[in-house]
Design a protein around this motif. Structure first.
Motif, PDB file in Angstrom:
ATOM      1  N   THR A 149      79.188  48.611  26.909  1.00  0.00           N
ATOM      2  CA  THR A 149      80.395  49.085  27.570  1.00  0.00           C
ATOM      3  C   THR A 149      81.424  47.977  27.483  1.00  0.00           C
ATOM      4  O   THR A 149      81.158  46.838  27.878  1.00  0.00           O
ATOM      5  CB  THR A 149      80.099  49.440  29.037  1.00  0.00           C
ATOM      6  OG1 THR A 149      79.009  50.365  29.056  1.00  0.00           O
ATOM      7  CG2 THR A 149      81.312  50.054  29.704  1.00  0.00           C
ATOM      8  N   THR A 178      69.134  46.486  32.082  1.00  0.00           N
ATOM      9  CA  THR A 178      68.403  47.657  31.589  1.00  0.00           C
ATOM     10  C   THR A 178      69.073  48.956  32.023  1.00  0.00           C
ATOM     11  O   THR A 178      68.537  50.035  31.775  1.00  0.00           O
ATOM     12  CB  THR A 178      66.932  47.610  32.059  1.00  0.00           C
ATOM     13  OG1 THR A 178      66.911  47.484  33.480  1.00  0.00           O
ATOM     14  CG2 THR A 178      66.201  46.440  31.420  1.00  0.00           C
ATOM     15  N   ASP A 179      70.229  48.867  32.650  1.00  0.00           N
ATOM     16  CA  ASP A 179      70.995  50.061  33.011  1.00  0.00           C
ATOM     17  C   ASP A 179      71.668  50.642  31.761  1.00  0.00           C
ATOM     18  O   ASP A 179      71.891  49.935  30.775  1.00  0.00           O
ATOM     19  CB  ASP A 179      72.071  49.716  34.041  1.00  0.00           C
ATOM     20  CG  ASP A 179      71.484  49.366  35.396  1.00  0.00           C
ATOM     21  OD1 ASP A 179      70.725  50.180  35.939  1.00  0.00           O
ATOM     22  OD2 ASP A 179      71.806  48.279  35.904  1.00  0.00           O
ATOM     23  N   SER A 180      72.044  51.913  31.832  1.00  0.00           N
ATOM     24  CA  SER A 180      72.687  52.569  30.688  1.00  0.00           C
ATOM     25  C   SER A 180      74.158  52.167  30.588  1.00  0.00           C
ATOM     26  O   SER A 180      74.751  51.658  31.541  1.00  0.00           O
ATOM     27  CB  SER A 180      72.598  54.093  30.825  1.00  0.00           C
ATOM     28  OG  SER A 180      73.536  54.561  31.774  1.00  0.00           O
ATOM     29  N   GLU A 181      74.747  52.481  29.443  1.00  0.00           N
ATOM     30  CA  GLU A 181      76.169  52.217  29.238  1.00  0.00           C
ATOM     31  C   GLU A 181      77.022  53.024  30.213  1.00  0.00           C
ATOM     32  O   GLU A 181      78.102  52.602  30.612  1.00  0.00           O
ATOM     33  CB  GLU A 181      76.574  52.496  27.785  1.00  0.00           C
ATOM     34  CG  GLU A 181      76.510  53.931  27.349  1.00  0.00           C
ATOM     35  CD  GLU A 181      75.153  54.387  26.812  1.00  0.00           C
ATOM     36  OE1 GLU A 181      75.134  55.368  26.045  1.00  0.00           O
ATOM     37  OE2 GLU A 181      74.112  53.776  27.152  1.00  0.00           O
ATOM     38  N   ALA A 188      73.610  47.566  27.162  1.00  0.00           N
ATOM     39  CA  ALA A 188      72.763  48.548  27.840  1.00  0.00           C
ATOM     40  C   ALA A 188      71.407  48.599  27.143  1.00  0.00           C
ATOM     41  O   ALA A 188      71.237  49.283  26.133  1.00  0.00           O
ATOM     42  CB  ALA A 188      73.434  49.921  27.813  1.00  0.00           C
ATOM     43  N   ASP A 189      70.459  47.871  27.676  1.00  0.00           N
ATOM     44  CA  ASP A 189      69.113  47.806  27.089  1.00  0.00           C
ATOM     45  C   ASP A 189      68.205  48.819  27.787  1.00  0.00           C
ATOM     46  O   ASP A 189      67.171  48.462  28.352  1.00  0.00           O
ATOM     47  CB  ASP A 189      68.566  46.375  27.210  1.00  0.00           C
ATOM     48  CG  ASP A 189      67.254  46.194  26.476  1.00  0.00           C
ATOM     49  OD1 ASP A 189      67.025  46.875  25.460  1.00  0.00           O
ATOM     50  OD2 ASP A 189      66.446  45.359  26.925  1.00  0.00           O
ATOM     51  N   ILE A 190      68.584  50.091  27.725  1.00  0.00           N
ATOM     52  CA  ILE A 190      67.844  51.113  28.473  1.00  0.00           C
ATOM     53  C   ILE A 190      66.433  51.331  27.932  1.00  0.00           C
ATOM     54  O   ILE A 190      65.553  51.741  28.678  1.00  0.00           O
ATOM     55  CB  ILE A 190      68.615  52.450  28.550  1.00  0.00           C
ATOM     56  CG1 ILE A 190      68.934  52.990  27.164  1.00  0.00           C
ATOM     57  CG2 ILE A 190      69.872  52.289  29.364  1.00  0.00           C
ATOM     58  CD1 ILE A 190      69.545  54.385  27.185  1.00  0.00           C
ATOM     59  N   LYS A 191      66.205  51.054  26.662  1.00  0.00           N
ATOM     60  CA  LYS A 191      64.850  51.175  26.110  1.00  0.00           C
ATOM     61  C   LYS A 191      64.024  49.919  26.394  1.00  0.00           C
ATOM     62  O   LYS A 191      62.844  49.883  26.055  1.00  0.00           O
ATOM     63  CB  LYS A 191      64.909  51.424  24.601  1.00  0.00           C
ATOM     64  CG  LYS A 191      65.502  52.766  24.221  1.00  0.00           C
ATOM     65  CD  LYS A 191      65.472  52.916  22.710  1.00  0.00           C
ATOM     66  CE  LYS A 191      66.124  54.192  22.254  1.00  0.00           C
ATOM     67  NZ  LYS A 191      66.143  54.267  20.776  1.00  0.00           N
ATOM     68  N   LYS A 219      73.900  49.917  22.714  1.00  0.00           N
ATOM     69  CA  LYS A 219      75.214  50.377  23.164  1.00  0.00           C
ATOM     70  C   LYS A 219      75.737  49.349  24.162  1.00  0.00           C
ATOM     71  O   LYS A 219      74.970  48.743  24.909  1.00  0.00           O
ATOM     72  CB  LYS A 219      75.116  51.730  23.870  1.00  0.00           C
ATOM     73  CG  LYS A 219      74.905  52.901  22.953  1.00  0.00           C
ATOM     74  CD  LYS A 219      76.186  53.267  22.256  1.00  0.00           C
ATOM     75  CE  LYS A 219      75.966  54.511  21.402  1.00  0.00           C
ATOM     76  NZ  LYS A 219      76.943  54.580  20.338  1.00  0.00           N
TER      77      LYS A 219
END
Length: 179
Positions: free
Chosen positions: A16, A77-80, A102-105, A14
């Motif tokens: 932004t 690594t933060d979310s969108e 957003a590379d949260i995983k 994802k």
């Protein structure tokens, strides 16, 4: 860590792209900018101090990268949603002209080998990827030290000549010709 000559890993994240919630989020993967040069730069965290100086530094040169058929992508690594909040509340990031991944995983940062072992966040790493998906340049600094977007642009120019370029070469200057 992946390096020059390696294939940029497959990814689907994802991103932004706007502060308008109706169209703020999109999916971006390897095919999104197929056939273009990519300049992908990662930073440790949103809502920090060095990171926005780099992001706005690259944003000031966005048109120069586009003129060279290169798409800028930034990410952490933060979310969108955290990216969206930061873009919304940081005056210098409101009109950011390129996507925030957003590379949260932590899949992409792990595949690239740039997940900081101690902090668990993306290292301050930059990759120039050619239109065939091959990494042609890697630049990593300590978490506390910002990058120079003009140097990344200079290296992109040199890579696009497909010639031998001497130290401190700039677009329009002579390249090295081997007799």
């Amino acid at each position: 860590m992946l390096s020059v000559g390696d294939k940029f890993p497959q990814f689907n994240v994802k991103a932004t792209v706007s502060t308008d919630l109706k169209n703020a989020f999109v999916d971006i993967n390897n095919d999104t900018y197929k056939g273009k040069w990519l300049v992908v730069f990662f930073y440790p965290k949103d809502f920090t101090f060095v990171c926005p100086t780099e992001i706005t530094g690259f944003a000031k040169h966005n048109q120069a990268f586009l003129d060279r058929d290169a798409q800028l992508l930034t990410g952490s690594t933060d979310s969108e949603f955290v990216h969206h909040a930061w873009r919304t509340h940081h005056k210098d990031l409101n009109g950011l002209p390129f996507p925030m991944l957003a590379d949260i995983k932590r899949e992409l940062t792990s595949a690239l080998g740039i997940l900081d072992k101690e902090a668990g966040v993306a290292q301050r790493a930059t990759f120039i990827v050619d239109p065939t998906g091959i990494i042609r340049f890697v630049y990593v600094t300590d978490l506390s030290v910002g990058r120079n977007p003009e140097e990344v642009l200079r290296v992109l120019d040199a890579l696009q000549t497909d010639e031998l370029c001497p130290c401190n070469w700039h677009q329009g200057e002579e390249v090295i010709k081997v007799a």
